[in-house]
Enzyme design. Structure first.
Site, PDB file in Angstrom:
ATOM      1  N   GLU A 127     -44.718  -3.460 -64.676  1.00 37.42           N
ATOM      2  CA  GLU A 127     -46.084  -3.235 -65.138  1.00 37.42           C
ATOM      3  C   GLU A 127     -46.228  -2.139 -66.195  1.00 37.42           C
ATOM      4  O   GLU A 127     -47.086  -2.228 -67.065  1.00 37.42           O
ATOM      5  CB  GLU A 127     -46.978  -2.883 -63.939  1.00 37.42           C
ATOM      6  CG  GLU A 127     -47.214  -4.026 -62.979  1.00 37.42           C
ATOM      7  CD  GLU A 127     -48.022  -5.137 -63.618  1.00 37.42           C
ATOM      8  OE1 GLU A 127     -49.147  -4.864 -64.087  1.00 37.42           O
ATOM      9  OE2 GLU A 127     -47.513  -6.267 -63.682  1.00 37.42           O
ATOM     10  N   SER A 393     -56.222 -45.534 -60.401  1.00 30.02           N
ATOM     11  CA  SER A 393     -57.489 -46.243 -60.622  1.00 30.02           C
ATOM     12  C   SER A 393     -58.700 -45.496 -60.079  1.00 30.02           C
ATOM     13  O   SER A 393     -59.841 -45.886 -60.358  1.00 30.02           O
ATOM     14  CB  SER A 393     -57.425 -47.634 -59.989  1.00 30.02           C
ATOM     15  OG  SER A 393     -56.474 -48.436 -60.671  1.00 30.02           O
TER      16      SER A 393
END
Length: 670
Positions: A127, A393
């Site tokens: 970080e 579908s």
């Protein structure tokens, strides 16, 4: 030849004055000159400008200092914000007040010197590698991040320091504005003057969000590994550090694969930062994560997880105990989990299907049941919310709705015949062609050729716009196969996009949190709707419900039909039977079922009209106990009055089925 102008007497006098006679000996003072008026005016202007500049600078400095003092005066003491060892409790309730779960948002404050050294090292390496060398804001880091983002052409690295992230977490909202970034920088500098580096890192680790509804390293360690942060392994420490970049994306409850990949990145960062040798990193990478074994005895964990993950979006970083009232129907949630697991246990092995997901919404978008998989214990990854799969579908309603809005009707005639679009020739799942059919029949029988031609005629871009309007948020391509559902969606967004067909055309936002209040009973949040208003005209809703109902009466969804409710729906099966769906609805609920395998492997003879339709039917039978049959918007049914009369004059008939009795017995422990 031009006559040269004679110099004026004044000019001659000026020339004479400019001549200075040489002199010797003593200092002879030159005659004093009177200052020119123009020079005096210029000096005055310069002095005025300088005074104005100095005044402006002083004013700006005063504003900055004043703002800084104002911000500092408003700051609560960060130590007081984190030293409360009593973990804030999160109570999650079903819509009827049933307690779904109780969780600790934080699990106490852990001192830095009590953590294994490789845990803070992993965080620093990933970080903020210059954490111990900057004053809260790191210009070097900002330049480096800017260069990397410029080279990549996108934001791949941020420039915020750990101190800035802590400042944002403690004092600021998540808004991304220049004013907020300025505040963040000022607070970061103040924190650096107020605390030592180790104290800042300690505060950060005990406050930051680690995903899964957990704040602070102790809560995260217990959530993911079932142990204290004081005793996590190097591999587990790397996972925790890796979560900070994107907690929801890398959390092991979302994807163990992504979490493991992130661990490797963090270990490499630790090697580059000098905290580990390459050999130590390789050894750690080979170790298992030893994730916590999760329980799913209640059937609630998937829903509870999503509540915890969604909560920060609605109340931010709220302090103290919280009570969250959800839209979940506790009985339906358990019934759906039980039905999915028992069906897959009984039939999954023979059909080569291992996983599934279930979503049930009411007609306002409230989530009544959310099942993310067969077993939370074996896989806490929530497929209902996070898995992207091809709907097959089940995507066709958006094609047909676009066609209706373009002038077609359910009775319009189409030809089911071989077709090629852009060199691609779709096939029907039956392998045959029926010739002339109505749109109603082509929809009910899920004929592929007609859907592809319709999408091509009305414009695939318009189909995408229709899907977006109804609630599909995932990326959609515009290739010819779009009509057959080859663009991936999540079960939650697909089910939510069917809700307008059930409620008369109103747009919704799927939501699971209804209200949030604190321990004193003060309401902090209430869902009041997203204000999407109408997204489909009522006349088109009626025509879509006509076709959707035909699917369940005479089409591919017959096995999902309910005995005492009018319903509509659509089956879906992706290529090579990798995904199978049934999404259907009544005037009360909209539900969807997906089954498949996480690795995308082929199932054996599973279509949307088989296993998913059966599961949907069983869940909806339970969901509609005591619900009066209602017509779908814009439709009428000749047997509705008779069915309603029979149900309400003899309600025992509805529960007089082996399936329903067995489900009730199982849910009650029988």
């Amino acid at each position: 030849m031009a006559t040269r102008r004679k110099p004026k007497p004044a000019a001659k006098a000026a020339k004479r004055k400019e001549h200075v006679e040489p002199h010797f000996g003593g200092a002879k003072r030159a005659p004093a000159r009177k200052p020119r008026k123009t020079s005096q005016t210029g000096s005055t202007i310069r002095r005025a400008l300088l005074r104005g500049l100095y005044t402006t600078i002083a004013l700006i400095a005063l504003i900055i200092v004043g703002s800084f003092l104002y911000f500092v005066a408003r700051l609560p003491d960060p130590i007081l914000l984190t030293l409360d060892d009593r973990p804030p409790n999160l109570t999650i309730l079903a819509s009827d007040g049933t307690v779904l779960a109780e969780r600790g948002l934080r699990r106490g404050y852990v001192r830095l010197d009590r953590l294994p050294p490789y845990l803070p090292q992993a965080v620093i390496a990933t970080e903020d590698r210059r954490f111990y060398n900057h004053l809260g804001v790191d210009p070097v880091g900002l330049v480096r991040a800017g260069m990397r983002n410029l080279i990549a052409g996108s934001v791949v690295q941020g420039g915020s320091t750990i101190t800035q992230q802590l400042a944002k977490n403690l004092f600021l909202s998540p808004d991304r504005t220049m004013a907020r970034k300025l505040e963040e920088a000022m607070y970061a500098i103040w924190l650096e003057r107020r605390f030592t580096k180790d104290e800042i890192l300690e505060l950060y680790l005990n406050r930051v969000y680690f995903g899964g509804g957990t704040y602070g390293v102790e809560a995260a360690a217990r959530r993911y590994f079932g142990r204290s942060a004081r005793s996590v392994t190097l591999t587990q420490a790397a996972l925790l550090a890796g979560l900070l970049k994107a907690p929801s994306r890398y959390a092991p409850t979302r994807s163990v694969e992504l979490a493991t990949t992130r661990v490797d990145v963090v270990l490499d960062n630790m090697v580059e930062a000098g905290f580990l040798t390459s050999a130590e990193a390789e050894t750690a990478a080979a170790e298992p994560l030893r994730l916590r074994t999760f329980s799913d005895e209640t059937g609630y964990p998937y829903a509870v997880d999503w509540v915890a993950e969604t909560l920060p979006e609605v109340v931010g970083n709220a302090e103290g105990d919280l009570v969250v009232e959800t839209t979940i129907d506790a009985g339906l949630q358990r019934a759906a989990q039980l039905t999915l697991r028992q069906t897959l246990d009984a039939e999954g092995k023979d059909l080569d299907v291992s996983e599934g997901a279930v979503v049930v919404l009411d007609t306002s978008g409230g989530i009544k049941a959310l099942i993310g998989g067969r077993s939370y214990r074996s896989s806490p990854f929530d497929r209902a919310v996070k898995a992207l799969r091809q709907p097959g579908s089940a995507f066709k309603p958006f094609v047909y709705l676009t066609a209706l809005e373009s002038g077609y009707t359910p009775d319009s005639i189409a030809n089911d015949e071989p077709v090629a679009v852009d060199g691609w020739a779709p096939k029907n799942h039956t392998g045959t062609y029926r010739g002339t059919v109505t749109l109603r029949d082509s929809f009910a029988q899920s004929i592929n050729t007609v859907a592809v031609k319709l999408a091509d005629e009305v414009g695939r871009g318009n189909v995408v716009s229709t899907a977006r309007r109804l609630g599909i948020r995932s990326e959609l391509h515009d290739r010819p196969s779009l009509a057959l559902g080859t663009a991936e969606v999540t079960p939650l967004e697909l089910v939510a996009a069917y809700v307008p067909f059930a409620n008369g055309g109103e747009g919704i936002t799927p939501h699971i949190i209804a209200r949030v209040r604190n321990a004193d009973g003060k309401q902090l949040y209430e869902y009041k709707g997203a204000g999407l208003a109408r997204v489909v005209d009522e006349s088109y809703v009626a025509e879509m419900n006509d076709m959707m109902n035909a699917t369940m009466v005479s089409g591919t969804g017959r096995q999902a039909a309910l005995p005492d409710q009018i319903a509509g729906g659509k089956t879906g099966t992706s290529q090579n039977s990798r995904d199978a769906w049934f999404v259907g609805y009544t005037a009360h609920y909209v539900g969807g079922v997906w089954v498949g395998n996480d690795d995308g492997s082929k199932m054996r003879n599973v279509t949307g009209g088989t296993l998913p339709a059966h599961i949907w039917h069983d869940i909806m039978v339970y969901a509609h106990e005591g619900k009066q049959p209602l017509a779908l918007p814009g439709t009428r049914s000749p047997w509705l009055e008779e069915a309603s009369s029979r149900l309400w004059t003899a309600p025992a008939e509805k529960s007089n089925t082996p399936l329903y009795r067995r489900m009730i017995d199982l849910l009650s422990g029988g």
